[in-house]
Design a protein around this motif. Structure first.
Motif, PDB file in Angstrom:
ATOM      1  N   LYS A 258       0.814  -1.141   0.005  1.00 41.31           N
ATOM      2  CA  LYS A 258       0.014  -0.073   0.028  1.00 41.31           C
ATOM      3  C   LYS A 258       0.681   1.345  -0.027  1.00 41.31           C
ATOM      4  O   LYS A 258       0.548   2.331  -0.839  1.00 41.31           O
TER       5      LYS A 258
ATOM      6  N   ASN B  27      -5.331  -3.732  -2.279  1.00 41.68           N
ATOM      7  CA  ASN B  27      -6.173  -3.757  -0.728  1.00 41.68           C
ATOM      8  C   ASN B  27      -6.383  -5.068  -0.295  1.00 41.68           C
ATOM      9  O   ASN B  27      -6.261  -5.198   0.923  1.00 41.68           O
TER      10      ASN B  27
ATOM     11  N   ASN C  28      -2.817  -5.736   1.299  1.00 36.24           N
ATOM     12  CA  ASN C  28      -2.827  -4.869   2.433  1.00 36.24           C
ATOM     13  C   ASN C  28      -3.647  -5.532   3.532  1.00 36.24           C
ATOM     14  O   ASN C  28      -3.221  -5.487   4.697  1.00 36.24           O
TER      15      ASN C  28
ATOM     16  N   GLU D 204     -12.029  -6.853   7.348  1.00 37.65           N
ATOM     17  CA  GLU D 204     -12.230  -6.648   5.684  1.00 37.65           C
ATOM     18  C   GLU D 204     -12.376  -7.862   5.242  1.00 37.65           C
ATOM     19  O   GLU D 204     -11.458  -8.411   4.553  1.00 37.65           O
TER      20      GLU D 204
ATOM     21  N   ASN E  41     -11.492  -8.946   1.279  1.00 37.69           N
ATOM     22  CA  ASN E  41     -10.279  -8.680   0.981  1.00 37.69           C
ATOM     23  C   ASN E  41      -9.063  -9.549   1.677  1.00 37.69           C
ATOM     24  O   ASN E  41      -8.053 -10.002   1.236  1.00 37.69           O
TER      25      ASN E  41
END
Length: 347
Positions: free
Chosen positions: A118, A143, A146, A155, A158
């Motif tokens: 990132k 993303n 990360n 998240e 992701n």
């Protein structure tokens, strides 16, 4: 501009370089783990820059925190090399253990709230700006990396997608990174770009996980004909070794051999190589710890060779030994010189 990029040997490190390749596809890329590999990689870049005159040079180090001695050495070296070239050095990292260096050196950027991927993505998007087409596939991949790298399990999508990508980077060792560093890196970057195609789909991480084996095979195929992964790997490696066989050649008396470093599990590849290269009598591979494996095709008893070299043994066409005085290196020439000297002592 001459571009050099040293990065870590994991998902985060490889994705940093994938990002940079959007702007510097022909740069010099190096991957290193901590310890000896980092110092040797820094030496390598410094030596390459010493050969240049009047160049604009950008050096990026990502996903690696240098210890103070390494950072001080590098800082002094870059100041020295800046007498003949215009050099910009930038380290982009997120490991808290680099805080002392970040406080000391202005080129040492540290942000523990983001992955190196990132940080590198934001750096390049600020200084160079990605096209809309690139951002469309790259930003979602960034993303995902990360999320898994700094463990943002809230998240959910992701994070789960990043886990599959992490698995992919761990289990894509079919192309040796020491003998074929660029090809090994390209292989990983191919996998990551292919992975990005799955992000928009519902349960894309599951579909990617299911297809991982096939994606690898698609890259490793030399022709359109399908085969087992082992056979595809053997065919590709035999072709790649064939292209470098003069450089990899060693001699034991009247016998001609091929020496590899950290290739591992050589049975299939070695036998295929010897079958297609009748002028070679034996095949040898050495691990980082000095463990040597030998294969032959009947013209040389490698069990006797292994015994003479380091009290090893085995079978006539398959044997091994361990060199207690072997020193780990990232340079193949060091390995070849070490092994050839051992052979020369046998007469």
């Amino acid at each position: 501009m001459k571009y050099f990029h040293i990065s870590h040997t994991d998902l985060d490190g490889y994705t940093c370089q994938l990002i940079a390749k959007e702007f510097f596809p022909h740069g010099t890329y190096i991957n290193a783990n901590y310890g000896l590999e980092v110092k040797l990689s820094l030496d390598y870049v410094a030596n390459k820059i010493e050969e240049l005159q009047g160049e604009n040079i950008l050096i990026i180090i990502s996903d690696l925190n240098l210890n103070y001695d390494e950072a001080k050495w590098l800082d002094d070296k870059i100041k020295e090399l800046s007498n003949t070239n215009n050099i910009k050095l930038q380290l982009l990292d997120h490991h808290i253990s680099g805080q002392k260096c970040a406080d000391e050196f202005e080129w040492y950027y540290l942000d523990i709230s983001r992955s190196a991927t990132k940080i590198v993505y934001d750096y390049f998007n600020t200084h160079y700006i990605f096209t809309e087409k690139t951002q469309k596939w790259l930003a979602p991949l960034v993303n995902a990396v990360n999320a898994v790298d700094i463990w943002l399990d809230n998240e959910i999508y992701n994070f789960e997608f990043g886990k599959v990508c992490m698995h992919m980077m761990k289990y894509c060792n079919e192309i040796n990174q020491f003998l074929f560093a660029d090809e090994s890196r390209n292989f990983r970057h191919y996998l990551l770009k292919e992975a990005s195609n799955y992000i928009p789909f519902e349960n894309g991480h599951i579909r990617l996980d299911n297809d991982f084996h096939t994606i690898k095979k698609n890259y490793l195929k030399i022709t359109n004909q399908d085969d087992t992964l082992d056979n595809l790997v053997a065919t590709k490696l035999v072709n790649m070794l064939g292209e470098k066989k003069e450089y990899l050649t060693i001699h034991y008396g009247s016998h001609k051999g091929l020496l590899t470093y950290t290739l591992g599990s050589i049975s299939i590849v070695a036998n295929e190589f010897l079958k297609h290269n009748s002028d070679f009598d034996f095949f040898a591979d050495i691990s980082k710890r000095g463990v040597a494996s030998f294969r032959a095709k009947g013209n040389l008893d490698v069990s006797k060779l292994a015994s003479k070299l380091a009290n090893g043994g085995g079978h006539k066409n398959a044997a091994g030994c361990k060199f207690e005085d072997f020193k780990e290196t990232i340079y193949y020439d060091d390995v070849k010189n070490f092994f050839q000297k051992k052979l020369n002592l046998l007469g």
